[in-house]
Design a protein around this motif. Structure first.
Motif, PDB file in Angstrom:
ATOM      1  N   LEU A 103     114.880 -58.755  36.241  1.00  0.00           N
ATOM      2  CA  LEU A 103     115.496 -57.819  37.173  1.00  0.00           C
ATOM      3  C   LEU A 103     117.021 -57.853  37.056  1.00  0.00           C
ATOM      4  O   LEU A 103     117.682 -56.815  37.087  1.00  0.00           O
ATOM      5  CB  LEU A 103     115.068 -58.144  38.601  1.00  0.00           C
ATOM      6  CG  LEU A 103     115.596 -57.194  39.681  1.00  0.00           C
ATOM      7  CD1 LEU A 103     114.991 -55.805  39.501  1.00  0.00           C
ATOM      8  CD2 LEU A 103     115.289 -57.722  41.085  1.00  0.00           C
ATOM      9  N   PHE A 104     117.573 -59.062  36.940  1.00  0.00           N
ATOM     10  CA  PHE A 104     119.021 -59.207  36.781  1.00  0.00           C
ATOM     11  C   PHE A 104     119.519 -58.406  35.581  1.00  0.00           C
ATOM     12  O   PHE A 104     120.514 -57.685  35.658  1.00  0.00           O
ATOM     13  CB  PHE A 104     119.357 -60.687  36.616  1.00  0.00           C
ATOM     14  CG  PHE A 104     120.816 -60.962  36.389  1.00  0.00           C
ATOM     15  CD1 PHE A 104     121.698 -61.076  37.448  1.00  0.00           C
ATOM     16  CD2 PHE A 104     121.310 -61.110  35.100  1.00  0.00           C
ATOM     17  CE1 PHE A 104     123.054 -61.330  37.236  1.00  0.00           C
ATOM     18  CE2 PHE A 104     122.650 -61.361  34.874  1.00  0.00           C
ATOM     19  CZ  PHE A 104     123.523 -61.469  35.942  1.00  0.00           C
ATOM     20  N   LEU A 105     118.801 -58.520  34.461  1.00  0.00           N
ATOM     21  CA  LEU A 105     119.221 -57.841  33.242  1.00  0.00           C
ATOM     22  C   LEU A 105     118.999 -56.331  33.330  1.00  0.00           C
ATOM     23  O   LEU A 105     119.871 -55.537  32.960  1.00  0.00           O
ATOM     24  CB  LEU A 105     118.464 -58.408  32.044  1.00  0.00           C
ATOM     25  CG  LEU A 105     118.739 -59.886  31.715  1.00  0.00           C
ATOM     26  CD1 LEU A 105     117.822 -60.368  30.612  1.00  0.00           C
ATOM     27  CD2 LEU A 105     120.203 -60.087  31.340  1.00  0.00           C
ATOM     28  N   VAL A 106     117.843 -55.925  33.818  1.00  0.00           N
ATOM     29  CA  VAL A 106     117.521 -54.501  33.862  1.00  0.00           C
ATOM     30  C   VAL A 106     118.479 -53.754  34.785  1.00  0.00           C
ATOM     31  O   VAL A 106     118.914 -52.632  34.481  1.00  0.00           O
ATOM     32  CB  VAL A 106     116.053 -54.302  34.306  1.00  0.00           C
ATOM     33  CG1 VAL A 106     115.780 -52.860  34.680  1.00  0.00           C
ATOM     34  CG2 VAL A 106     115.096 -54.737  33.200  1.00  0.00           C
ATOM     35  N   ARG A 107     118.837 -54.368  35.900  1.00  0.00           N
ATOM     36  CA  ARG A 107     119.758 -53.702  36.825  1.00  0.00           C
ATOM     37  C   ARG A 107     121.163 -53.544  36.247  1.00  0.00           C
ATOM     38  O   ARG A 107     121.920 -52.691  36.698  1.00  0.00           O
ATOM     39  CB  ARG A 107     119.836 -54.484  38.136  1.00  0.00           C
ATOM     40  CG  ARG A 107     118.673 -54.238  39.089  1.00  0.00           C
ATOM     41  CD  ARG A 107     118.813 -55.071  40.339  1.00  0.00           C
ATOM     42  NE  ARG A 107     117.801 -54.712  41.342  1.00  0.00           N
ATOM     43  CZ  ARG A 107     117.600 -55.387  42.468  1.00  0.00           C
ATOM     44  NH1 ARG A 107     118.343 -56.467  42.740  1.00  0.00           N
ATOM     45  NH2 ARG A 107     116.674 -54.997  43.334  1.00  0.00           N
ATOM     46  N   ARG A 108     121.508 -54.350  35.258  1.00  0.00           N
ATOM     47  CA  ARG A 108     122.864 -54.320  34.718  1.00  0.00           C
ATOM     48  C   ARG A 108     122.973 -53.583  33.394  1.00  0.00           C
ATOM     49  O   ARG A 108     124.083 -53.435  32.873  1.00  0.00           O
ATOM     50  CB  ARG A 108     123.393 -55.758  34.594  1.00  0.00           C
ATOM     51  CG  ARG A 108     123.821 -56.302  35.953  1.00  0.00           C
ATOM     52  CD  ARG A 108     123.816 -57.807  36.026  1.00  0.00           C
ATOM     53  NE  ARG A 108     124.265 -58.227  37.360  1.00  0.00           N
ATOM     54  CZ  ARG A 108     123.497 -58.181  38.454  1.00  0.00           C
ATOM     55  NH1 ARG A 108     122.241 -57.745  38.385  1.00  0.00           N
ATOM     56  NH2 ARG A 108     123.974 -58.565  39.635  1.00  0.00           N
ATOM     57  N   LEU A 109     121.876 -53.155  32.861  1.00  0.00           N
ATOM     58  CA  LEU A 109     121.922 -52.381  31.630  1.00  0.00           C
ATOM     59  C   LEU A 109     122.275 -50.933  31.932  1.00  0.00           C
ATOM     60  O   LEU A 109     121.870 -50.384  32.968  1.00  0.00           O
ATOM     61  CB  LEU A 109     120.568 -52.442  30.913  1.00  0.00           C
ATOM     62  CG  LEU A 109     120.151 -53.806  30.345  1.00  0.00           C
ATOM     63  CD1 LEU A 109     118.750 -53.725  29.767  1.00  0.00           C
ATOM     64  CD2 LEU A 109     121.138 -54.287  29.302  1.00  0.00           C
ATOM     65  N   GLY A 110     123.024 -50.313  31.028  1.00  0.00           N
ATOM     66  CA  GLY A 110     123.329 -48.897  31.169  1.00  0.00           C
ATOM     67  C   GLY A 110     122.078 -48.057  31.044  1.00  0.00           C
ATOM     68  O   GLY A 110     121.056 -48.483  30.491  1.00  0.00           O
ATOM     69  N   THR A 111     122.157 -46.840  31.536  1.00  0.00           N
ATOM     70  CA  THR A 111     120.990 -45.957  31.522  1.00  0.00           C
ATOM     71  C   THR A 111     120.513 -45.687  30.102  1.00  0.00           C
ATOM     72  O   THR A 111     119.307 -45.707  29.815  1.00  0.00           O
ATOM     73  CB  THR A 111     121.324 -44.636  32.225  1.00  0.00           C
ATOM     74  OG1 THR A 111     121.684 -44.916  33.583  1.00  0.00           O
ATOM     75  CG2 THR A 111     120.137 -43.689  32.200  1.00  0.00           C
ATOM     76  N   ARG A 112     121.440 -45.434  29.193  1.00  0.00           N
ATOM     77  CA  ARG A 112     121.048 -45.192  27.799  1.00  0.00           C
ATOM     78  C   ARG A 112     120.322 -46.409  27.220  1.00  0.00           C
ATOM     79  O   ARG A 112     119.308 -46.273  26.524  1.00  0.00           O
ATOM     80  CB  ARG A 112     122.286 -44.859  26.966  1.00  0.00           C
ATOM     81  CG  ARG A 112     121.971 -44.460  25.515  1.00  0.00           C
ATOM     82  CD  ARG A 112     123.249 -44.284  24.716  1.00  0.00           C
ATOM     83  NE  ARG A 112     124.078 -43.236  25.278  1.00  0.00           N
ATOM     84  CZ  ARG A 112     123.958 -41.947  24.972  1.00  0.00           C
ATOM     85  NH1 ARG A 112     123.037 -41.563  24.089  1.00  0.00           N
ATOM     86  NH2 ARG A 112     124.753 -41.042  25.513  1.00  0.00           N
TER      87      ARG A 112
END
Length: 426
Positions: free
Chosen positions: A183-192
């Protein structure tokens, strides 16, 4: 299910672009009952699958043994779709409801409180039933089962042992371990980047079964009991890898998480539920005639993820949804207990019931195996399982989860659940 204010997708202003989602604005909480209703529909599908797949008969010595069944081909996808939807929904809902400020201790307490009490009670009942009917069970199998480790062992008598359906809960426990960091990583990744990650997950979901179909053994693993023949399903190792193996099934959970984050950013296109249902129906038909390793997970991944998004969007927009009806929502609430207890109800009792009906009605047992009789008995067992799931839900699942939610609420929120910093995707 209630979507929290912080996670509710905003209505973007005209100048906002998909690559630059704007700040989220709080709104009133909205009920996502269609997602609960989807669990109810999945509960029906998985019961039909299990009743048609697992059955016990009287052995020559008078005891009970597993029978070899030949279920209708069109039923092969029902269980696959049901479990796939559970895993995708789990990732979607956890990503939606785990808010900034949640402590790690509180998160862990809620996961244990949600999963383990019903699991423990039904496991004890399963062990007692196995001992009562005189079937073999090892101490190691019991230990693996009670510690939720059975899905990591590639033998059917282990991951289908004790209570055959609960391999999925062992797999789900692995998802919970990975969830905070994911969750930490997914929330911080850009949309692309999220779209690329989503595509990679789908690619792996298809490519890994093709790999195991080509390179894994087709023969049965020696020295262990086989509950069902896996020759047509790619062999024991291919069957294990694409059914309970936790890292592979995590791809479905991850897709659910990504779909949730993209939805809350407001960058997903609107999907009409009718189109999503059509896509699922087409995938179901294709999957019915697809080789086992691909059939179990890959075929349904994208259609089911699209369906989850479409149902969530329909609820948020206030559009009609079949699964918001009370029948499906109530079944969705009871679905965990129904899932955990169903085999414990009909497996050890069905042979005795059929023998009794044969005696009372003075008809051969083979007659009772006809379609109409089988449908009637199946419906009666489904009703009984619902009745037994009600006390599991009211007196075990709900109180345990409510108690767990209150634990460690005042502890400092985990950095893994913190909101992205200013300027990061949110």
């Amino acid at each position: 299910m209630v979507i929290p204010q912080q996670a509710r997708p905003p209505q973007p202003p005209p100048e906002r672009t998909a690559a630059e989602p704007g700040p989220q604005r709080p709104g009133p909480p909205a009920l996502l009952d269609s997602l609960t209703g989807l669990r109810g529909l999945a509960a029906i599908l998985v019961f039909c699958f299990h009743y048609s797949t697992f059955q016990m008969v009287f052995a020559d010595g008078g005891g009970l043994e597993f029978a070899s069944l030949h279920r209708p081909q069109w039923l092969t996808m029902s269980g696959n779709f049901a479990v796939g939807s559970f895993f995708i929904l789990s990732g979607f809902v956890l990503a939606l409801t785990t808010l900034p400020g949640t402590s790690m201790a509180n998160f862990c307490a809620k996961r244990v409180g949600k999963l383990f009490p019903v699991y423990f009670v039904t496991s004890v009942l399963a062990i007692a039933a196995i001992l009562l009917i005189g079937m073999p069970i090892s101490t190691g199998n019991i230990v693996l089962h009670l510690t939720l480790l059975q899905s990591w062992v590639p033998f059917q008598d282990i991951y289908h042992g004790v209570n055959p359906v609960t391999w999925s809960l062992s797999t789900e426990a692995f998802f919970y371990l990975l969830f905070p960091l994911a969750l930490f990583l997914v929330r911080r990744l850009g949309t692309r980047t999220l779209w690329w990650l989503l595509g990679t997950a789908v690619l792996l979901e298809f490519s890994l079964p093709l790999y195991v179909m080509h390179y894994f053994t087709v023969g049965d693993l020696p020295g262990h009991e086989t509950f069902m023949s896996t020759g047509s399903k790619g062999g024991d190792l291919a069957y294990w890898f694409t059914l309970p193996f936790p890292p592979y099934r995590f791809l479905e959970f991850l897709v659910g998480m990504i779909a949730c984050v993209l939805l809350t950013r407001g960058v997903l296109p609107r999907v009409r539920p009718g189109w999503a249902w059509t896509l699922c129906a087409v995938a179901y038909a294709i999957g019915t005639y697809t080789p086992g390793p691909l059939q179990r997970t890959a075929i349904g991944l994208v259609p089911l993820a699209v369906l989850v998004v479409a149902l969530a969007q329909a609820d948020l927009d206030g559009r009609p949804s079949l699964l918001r009806r009370k029948l499906f929502v109530e079944l969705g609430k009871l679905s965990y207990g129904m899932y955990a207890i169903q085999l414990l109800v009909f497996l050890p009792t069905a042979p005795f019931l059929l023998r009794w009906l044969s005696s009372v009605l003075e008809v051969p047992e083979t007659t009772l195996g006809g379609p109409l009789w089988k449908a009637g008995v199946m419906a009666a067992y489904f009703g009984l399982i619902i009745l037994l799931a009600v006390p599991l839900y009211r007196y075990i699942e709900v109180p345990a989860y409510d108690y767990a939610k209150r634990l460690y609420r005042n502890r400092k929120g985990s950095e893994l659940f913190a909101a992205p910093a200013e300027g990061q995707p949110s």
